[in-house]
Design an enzyme around this catalytic site. Structure first.
Site, PDB file in Angstrom:
ATOM      1  N   ASP A   8       0.871  -1.186   0.000  1.00  0.00           N
ATOM      2  CA  ASP A   8       0.000   0.000   0.000  1.00  0.00           C
ATOM      3  C   ASP A   8       0.901   1.227   0.000  1.00  0.00           C
ATOM      4  O   ASP A   8       2.132   1.103   0.086  1.00  0.00           O
ATOM      5  CB  ASP A   8      -0.932  -0.029   1.233  1.00  0.00           C
ATOM      6  CG  ASP A   8      -2.225   0.744   1.003  1.00  0.00           C
ATOM      7  OD1 ASP A   8      -2.143   1.937   0.614  1.00  0.00           O
ATOM      8  OD2 ASP A   8      -3.314   0.186   1.224  1.00  0.00           O
ATOM      9  N   ASP A  44       3.790   2.678  -4.302  1.00  0.00           N
ATOM     10  CA  ASP A  44       2.721   3.178  -5.169  1.00  0.00           C
ATOM     11  C   ASP A  44       2.603   2.145  -6.281  1.00  0.00           C
ATOM     12  O   ASP A  44       3.548   1.950  -7.051  1.00  0.00           O
ATOM     13  CB  ASP A  44       3.126   4.555  -5.725  1.00  0.00           C
ATOM     14  CG  ASP A  44       2.097   5.097  -6.706  1.00  0.00           C
ATOM     15  OD1 ASP A  44       1.324   4.301  -7.279  1.00  0.00           O
ATOM     16  OD2 ASP A  44       2.079   6.325  -6.914  1.00  0.00           O
ATOM     17  N   VAL A  45       1.474   1.466  -6.364  1.00  0.00           N
ATOM     18  CA  VAL A  45       1.362   0.324  -7.283  1.00  0.00           C
ATOM     19  C   VAL A  45       1.355   0.716  -8.761  1.00  0.00           C
ATOM     20  O   VAL A  45       1.388  -0.149  -9.626  1.00  0.00           O
ATOM     21  CB  VAL A  45       0.114  -0.539  -6.974  1.00  0.00           C
ATOM     22  CG1 VAL A  45       0.264  -1.268  -5.661  1.00  0.00           C
ATOM     23  CG2 VAL A  45      -1.159   0.289  -7.014  1.00  0.00           C
ATOM     24  N   TYR A  77     -13.304   6.253 -14.834  1.00  0.00           N
ATOM     25  CA  TYR A  77     -13.315   5.136 -13.879  1.00  0.00           C
ATOM     26  C   TYR A  77     -13.908   3.881 -14.522  1.00  0.00           C
ATOM     27  O   TYR A  77     -13.345   2.786 -14.429  1.00  0.00           O
ATOM     28  CB  TYR A  77     -14.110   5.532 -12.634  1.00  0.00           C
ATOM     29  CG  TYR A  77     -14.164   4.437 -11.585  1.00  0.00           C
ATOM     30  CD1 TYR A  77     -13.016   4.068 -10.891  1.00  0.00           C
ATOM     31  CD2 TYR A  77     -15.351   3.777 -11.299  1.00  0.00           C
ATOM     32  CE1 TYR A  77     -13.052   3.057  -9.936  1.00  0.00           C
ATOM     33  CE2 TYR A  77     -15.404   2.770 -10.342  1.00  0.00           C
ATOM     34  CZ  TYR A  77     -14.247   2.412  -9.661  1.00  0.00           C
ATOM     35  OH  TYR A  77     -14.284   1.409  -8.720  1.00  0.00           O
ATOM     36  N   LYS A  97     -12.143   0.129 -15.117  1.00  0.00           N
ATOM     37  CA  LYS A  97     -12.668  -1.119 -14.544  1.00  0.00           C
ATOM     38  C   LYS A  97     -13.009  -2.119 -15.645  1.00  0.00           C
ATOM     39  O   LYS A  97     -12.889  -3.330 -15.465  1.00  0.00           O
ATOM     40  CB  LYS A  97     -13.870  -0.820 -13.636  1.00  0.00           C
ATOM     41  CG  LYS A  97     -13.444  -0.156 -12.333  1.00  0.00           C
ATOM     42  CD  LYS A  97     -12.693  -1.126 -11.418  1.00  0.00           C
ATOM     43  CE  LYS A  97     -11.484  -0.559 -10.764  1.00  0.00           C
ATOM     44  NZ  LYS A  97     -10.799  -1.510  -9.858  1.00  0.00           N
ATOM     45  N   ILE A 152     -19.611   0.081  -1.955  1.00  0.00           N
ATOM     46  CA  ILE A 152     -19.133  -0.483  -0.683  1.00  0.00           C
ATOM     47  C   ILE A 152     -18.922   0.642   0.333  1.00  0.00           C
ATOM     48  O   ILE A 152     -18.475   1.737  -0.028  1.00  0.00           O
ATOM     49  CB  ILE A 152     -17.776  -1.207  -0.857  1.00  0.00           C
ATOM     50  CG1 ILE A 152     -17.743  -2.045  -2.129  1.00  0.00           C
ATOM     51  CG2 ILE A 152     -17.474  -2.078   0.360  1.00  0.00           C
ATOM     52  CD1 ILE A 152     -16.341  -2.394  -2.596  1.00  0.00           C
ATOM     53  N   THR A 207     -16.747   2.067   2.190  1.00  0.00           N
ATOM     54  CA  THR A 207     -15.312   2.319   2.435  1.00  0.00           C
ATOM     55  C   THR A 207     -15.053   3.791   2.113  1.00  0.00           C
ATOM     56  O   THR A 207     -15.934   4.487   1.591  1.00  0.00           O
ATOM     57  CB  THR A 207     -14.426   1.476   1.497  1.00  0.00           C
ATOM     58  OG1 THR A 207     -14.746   1.829   0.143  1.00  0.00           O
ATOM     59  CG2 THR A 207     -14.608  -0.014   1.696  1.00  0.00           C
ATOM     60  N   THR A 241     -23.320  12.825  -5.715  1.00  0.00           N
ATOM     61  CA  THR A 241     -24.425  13.634  -5.192  1.00  0.00           C
ATOM     62  C   THR A 241     -24.193  15.104  -5.555  1.00  0.00           C
ATOM     63  O   THR A 241     -25.118  15.808  -5.982  1.00  0.00           O
ATOM     64  CB  THR A 241     -24.541  13.470  -3.657  1.00  0.00           C
ATOM     65  OG1 THR A 241     -24.686  12.085  -3.366  1.00  0.00           O
ATOM     66  CG2 THR A 241     -25.728  14.240  -3.094  1.00  0.00           C
TER      67      THR A 241
HETATM   68  N1  LIG Z   1     -15.790   1.263  -2.664  1.00  0.00           N
HETATM   69  C1  LIG Z   1     -16.567   0.944  -3.682  1.00  0.00           C
HETATM   70  O1  LIG Z   1     -17.754   1.300  -3.723  1.00  0.00           O
HETATM   71  C2  LIG Z   1     -16.015   0.084  -4.793  1.00  0.00           C
HETATM   72  C3  LIG Z   1     -16.900  -0.551  -5.667  1.00  0.00           C
HETATM   73  C4  LIG Z   1     -16.400  -1.359  -6.674  1.00  0.00           C
HETATM   74  C5  LIG Z   1     -15.021  -1.532  -6.799  1.00  0.00           C
HETATM   75  N2  LIG Z   1     -14.184  -0.895  -5.933  1.00  0.00           N
HETATM   76  C6  LIG Z   1     -12.739  -1.092  -6.111  1.00  0.00           C
HETATM   77  O2  LIG Z   1     -12.122  -1.415  -4.874  1.00  0.00           O
HETATM   78  C7  LIG Z   1     -10.771  -0.903  -4.881  1.00  0.00           C
HETATM   79  C8  LIG Z   1     -10.495   0.022  -3.692  1.00  0.00           C
HETATM   80  O3  LIG Z   1     -11.587   0.242  -3.048  1.00  0.00           O
HETATM   81  P1  LIG Z   1     -11.879   0.239  -1.471  1.00  0.00           P
HETATM   82  O4  LIG Z   1     -13.325   0.485  -1.453  1.00  0.00           O
HETATM   83  O5  LIG Z   1     -11.309  -0.895  -0.764  1.00  0.00           O
HETATM   84  O6  LIG Z   1     -11.120   1.612  -1.196  1.00  0.00           O
HETATM   85  P2  LIG Z   1     -10.330   2.363  -0.116  1.00  0.00           P
HETATM   86  O7  LIG Z   1     -10.120   3.693  -0.713  1.00  0.00           O
HETATM   87  O8  LIG Z   1     -10.982   2.252   1.208  1.00  0.00           O
HETATM   88  O9  LIG Z   1      -8.960   1.537  -0.075  1.00  0.00           O
HETATM   89  C9  LIG Z   1      -8.074   1.528  -1.146  1.00  0.00           C
HETATM   90  C10 LIG Z   1      -6.683   1.196  -0.654  1.00  0.00           C
HETATM   91  O10 LIG Z   1      -5.809   1.243  -1.792  1.00  0.00           O
HETATM   92  C11 LIG Z   1      -4.709   2.042  -1.471  1.00  0.00           C
HETATM   93  N3  LIG Z   1      -4.192   2.692  -2.670  1.00  0.00           N
HETATM   94  C12 LIG Z   1      -4.795   3.656  -3.421  1.00  0.00           C
HETATM   95  N4  LIG Z   1      -3.979   4.035  -4.394  1.00  0.00           N
HETATM   96  C13 LIG Z   1      -2.848   3.318  -4.272  1.00  0.00           C
HETATM   97  C14 LIG Z   1      -1.628   3.294  -4.991  1.00  0.00           C
HETATM   98  N5  LIG Z   1      -1.407   4.088  -6.034  1.00  0.00           N
HETATM   99  N6  LIG Z   1      -0.665   2.440  -4.583  1.00  0.00           N
HETATM  100  C15 LIG Z   1      -0.859   1.632  -3.507  1.00  0.00           C
HETATM  101  N7  LIG Z   1      -1.990   1.610  -2.809  1.00  0.00           N
HETATM  102  C16 LIG Z   1      -2.973   2.458  -3.184  1.00  0.00           C
HETATM  103  C17 LIG Z   1      -5.211   3.056  -0.457  1.00  0.00           C
HETATM  104  O11 LIG Z   1      -4.159   3.611   0.314  1.00  0.00           O
HETATM  105  C18 LIG Z   1      -6.172   2.226   0.366  1.00  0.00           C
HETATM  106  O12 LIG Z   1      -5.553   1.573   1.434  1.00  0.00           O
HETATM  107  C19 LIG Z   1     -10.584  -0.185  -6.196  1.00  0.00           C
HETATM  108  O13 LIG Z   1      -9.985  -1.097  -7.101  1.00  0.00           O
HETATM  109  C20 LIG Z   1     -12.014   0.139  -6.599  1.00  0.00           C
HETATM  110  O14 LIG Z   1     -12.137   0.313  -7.979  1.00  0.00           O
HETATM  111  C21 LIG Z   1     -14.639  -0.106  -4.932  1.00  0.00           C
END
Ligand SMILES: NC(=O)c1ccc[n+]([C@@H]2O[C@H](COP(=O)([O-])OP(=O)(O)OC[C@H]3O[C@@H](n4cnc5c(N)ncnc54)[C@H](O)[C@@H]3O)[C@@H](O)[C@H]2O)c1
Length: 255
Positions: free
Chosen positions: A38, A64-65, A156, A160, A189, A191, A202
């Site tokens: 992360d 940073d991924v 986005y 995806k 989700i 989060t 919104t």
């Molecule tokens: N939350 C939603 O509603 C939702 C719905 C569908 C898909 N997703 C997918 O889930 C994933 C993340 O969502 P989440 O809800 O767990 O989010 P989140 O924002 O709570 O967590 C994401 C995590 O990824 C890390 N991150 C972000 N950019 C990064 C980078 N460049 N390098 C390393 N780490 C990085 C962040 O620090 C964080 O810990 C994404 O792929 C997103 O497209 C989320």
């Protein structure tokens, strides 16, 4: 059922927050040695420490991924500490919510890098060790947004869509080396990412009120529910499941 990832080394990208955090904790409880990749500014070190305090094994490899050198270093770090990765959860990602005509080339490149190039980099860094270890399983986080578009989310949705196909293409190319690859495709989700998305949509007048979410998917998804779906796909319980898309959306895309 417990011990579903016993003896496995699980790498979770984005493993310090949201569903990634839920997955790091769950995979550790299921017996995996967990590599958390992360951002350097994330809570990764604290999450690894929490897992170790609970009797598990974990290591935080900050990266940073979207950065190739950082990903190579992080995978080498995890492998050096825990052994070859045999369960990879490609989860890290972010979003941009904006009218399409206001988006820039830089934003396009940034989102493609964080959401898509990251999967390319991480998977390419992990696969040789996974193959040498005799095989493994990969889960990529796609989304309902891969197949159902939302206004203000062209960038986005496009990223995806790419993750969606990346998972399938990897599955097909590596089936003969005992590698399975699938995607989880969550709805909204609860989060930081999901809350930020609801707030921004919104602001732009897109109806993501509690009533609208209830009509589409009953309620907000919990991060642990996504982690459980990823666990199933990473574990041997899904031994004949590869190249598929598991929607974790409570009918959002079924209607
Ligand atoms: N939350 C939603 O509603 C939702 C719905 C569908 C898909 N997703 C997918 O889930 C994933 C993340 O969502 P989440 O809800 O767990 O989010 P989140 O924002 O709570 O967590 C994401 C995590 O990824 C890390 N991150 C972000 N950019 C990064 C980078 N460049 N390098 C390393 N780490 C990085 C962040 O620090 C964080 O810990 C994404 O792929 C997103 O497209 C989320």
């Amino acid at each position: 059922m417990s011990g579903q990832l016993e003896g496995r080394v699980a790498l979770v990208s984005g493993g310090a927050g949201g569903c990634g955090l839920a997955a790091s904790r769950l995979f550790a409880r299921e017996g995996a040695l967990v590599g958390i990749v992360d951002l350097p500014t994330s809570d990764g070190a604290a999450v690894a420490a929490e897992i170790i305090r609970s009797g598990g094994r974990a290591v935080f490899a900050p990266a940073d991924v979207s950065n190739g050198a950082a990903v190579s270093q992080a995978v080498a770090h995890v492998t050096g500490e825990l052994g070859p990765v045999t369960a990879l959860f490609n989860h890290a990602g972010t979003l941009i919510v904006k009218p399409f005509l206001d988006t820039s080339e830089e934003e396009w490149d940034r989102l493609m890098a964080i959401n898509v190039r990251s999967m390319f980099l991480m998977t390419k860094a992990v696969l040789p060790g996974m193959i040498d270890a005799g095989g493994g399983s990969i889960v990529c986080t796609s989304s309902i947004s891969a197949v159902a578009a939302t206004p203000m989310e062209v960038l986005y949705d496009t990223t995806k869509g790419a993750c969606h196909m990346f998972a399938r293409a990897i599955a097909v190319e590596f089936r003969d080396r005992n590698i399975r690859c699938n995607a989880v495709c969550p709805g909204f989700i609860k989060t930081a990412h999901g809350n930020r998305e609801v707030e921004a949509l919104t602001r732009y007048g897109v109806d993501v009120s509690d009533a609208a979410i209830a009509a589409q998917q009953g309620r907000m998804c919990e991060p642990e529910e996504v982690a459980e779906a990823a666990l199933f796909l990473l574990s041997d319980r899904s031994s004949f499941v590869s190249g598929t898309h598991l929607f974790v959306d409570n009918c959002f895309t079924a209607m």
